[in-house]
Write an enzyme that holds these catalytic residues in place. Sequence first.
Site, PDB file in Angstrom:
ATOM      1  N   CYS A 128       0.837  -1.199   0.000  1.00 36.06           N
ATOM      2  CA  CYS A 128       0.000   0.000   0.000  1.00 36.06           C
ATOM      3  C   CYS A 128       0.879   1.260   0.000  1.00 36.06           C
ATOM      4  O   CYS A 128       1.546   1.545  -0.977  1.00 36.06           O
ATOM      5  CB  CYS A 128      -0.985  -0.038   1.164  1.00 36.06           C
ATOM      6  SG  CYS A 128      -2.386   1.083   0.950  1.00 36.06           S
ATOM      7  N   HIS A 184      -3.709  -5.488   1.409  1.00 39.24           N
ATOM      8  CA  HIS A 184      -3.308  -5.840   2.766  1.00 39.24           C
ATOM      9  C   HIS A 184      -3.756  -7.267   3.086  1.00 39.24           C
ATOM     10  O   HIS A 184      -4.725  -7.770   2.524  1.00 39.24           O
ATOM     11  CB  HIS A 184      -3.967  -4.902   3.781  1.00 39.24           C
ATOM     12  CG  HIS A 184      -3.528  -3.484   3.686  1.00 39.24           C
ATOM     13  ND1 HIS A 184      -2.327  -3.043   4.189  1.00 39.24           N
ATOM     14  CD2 HIS A 184      -4.141  -2.389   3.155  1.00 39.24           C
ATOM     15  CE1 HIS A 184      -2.216  -1.744   3.970  1.00 39.24           C
ATOM     16  NE2 HIS A 184      -3.300  -1.319   3.348  1.00 39.24           N
TER      17      HIS A 184
END
Length: 495
Positions: free
Chosen positions: A335, A432
């Site tokens: 991310c 994630h």
Amino acid sequence: MTRITPALMIQGTCSNAGKSTLVAGLARALVRRGLKVAPFKPQNMSNNAAVAVDGGEIGRAQATQARAARLPPSVHMNPVLLKPQSDVGAQLIVQGQRHGMLGADNFLGKKPALLPFVLDSFARLAGDADIVLVEGAGSPAEINLRQGDIANMGFAEAADVPVVIAGDIDRGGVIASLAGTHLVLSEQERARVHGFLINKFRGDAALFKDGLSAITELTGWPSLGVVPWLPDVAALPAEDAVDLECAAPSAATKLIAVPLLSRIANFDDLDPLAQEPGVRLLFVRPGEVIPAEADLVILPGSKSTIADLAFLRAQGWDVDIRAHHRRGGHLLGICGGYQLLGRTIADPDGIDGPAGTAPGLGLLAIDTVMTGDKSTVQVRGSHVGSGLPIEGYEIHIGRSDGPDCARPLLDLHGRFDGAISADGRVQGCYVHGLFSSDGFRRAFLAQFGIASSLAYEARVDAALDALADHLEQHVDIERLLQIARSRHSSGQAAA
């Protein structure tokens, strides 16, 4: 006649007193007794978020509590979430959706306007549950924050929920903490408290018998249990960055280094790696050097990517990372960490901080532009290199594109995500939770000569069961149920 759902609120004498863990353990214990349990936290502050089934964000602890209750996570389990983006400002999430940025002063003034959302979410959960377990935030003793409070006694009074207060004996001074909390509460608030729990006890609990008596004498509140320290809890996902300071050392020889960014987010991505016997996971603190012997450097998520890029450079970590790469080392960005590895990060509208463009580390041929759209979605797919299944979630703003995206890391059922450098040693993606997928994690670690036998998801579930067993043994759960059901006789319930 309106149905009044039993409810119980666990507040604490301080932050990190174990409220989240107690609610998770009680949820699992009560579910095993055949009750439908809904976890709830009116207001949370954390950059470790999870994506709910209804597409919004909630605190990671509430997702774990939902798992303990064997329910899918819902945005109504945490209707107000603050995600710190600077020392004085935070992103505001209301019922799962972004509602802009707030400074500390702005939030104090906005709290009364948030109470209807909190009570609405509570009522929705209560309408479909046998009992609601509510977690407070911080401590009700913070009376400087009492006006307009929606996190502790303000919520408890508005929804007419009975309270039990947990004290953390591991920090010391638990008698004074509970007595002091009693002292600063109003008479009405004191009457709402039905007892106390002592959490994180080490040693022989019989030695604290006089301590329990002293607390009851000082407060009038009865003891509802002394909960001994439980090592199994370490297997549960962490929510607060303070937990990273307590990471246990490992004797493993394979080193994975993680720079501890100032706005680190969703670091529970790394929990499965931390529990691998063959991995030594090292969080590199500010001012420390990324070790030259690291086999892999992971750049984790960030709540403010450009700000963390400046922070990373201020520590000299950019120099360490390039040296690691020159020596043939591997890097993975997740991310915000993925964005850091690219050539540029542009934020023309100042969405993630002050408007501007910053040069990235330049180890992936990608460029990122911050946009107003925020992706919050659960995903499933496969790792392109191995074909192994993965599942996780996305919580990010910004879009990344460039030549290295032609070598994606993940196939999300037809939508590719991530990028891999031409030499294959630098990788990144927006998803994630990758390492929770056992097959992918084993294949990923195998390239560093690390054998993995950990069944991560099964271990988390076993830890929840062990926690429930622990509380059944040391807490008066029957009395807690009676307290929760006392809400029936109160007359002013919001739900």
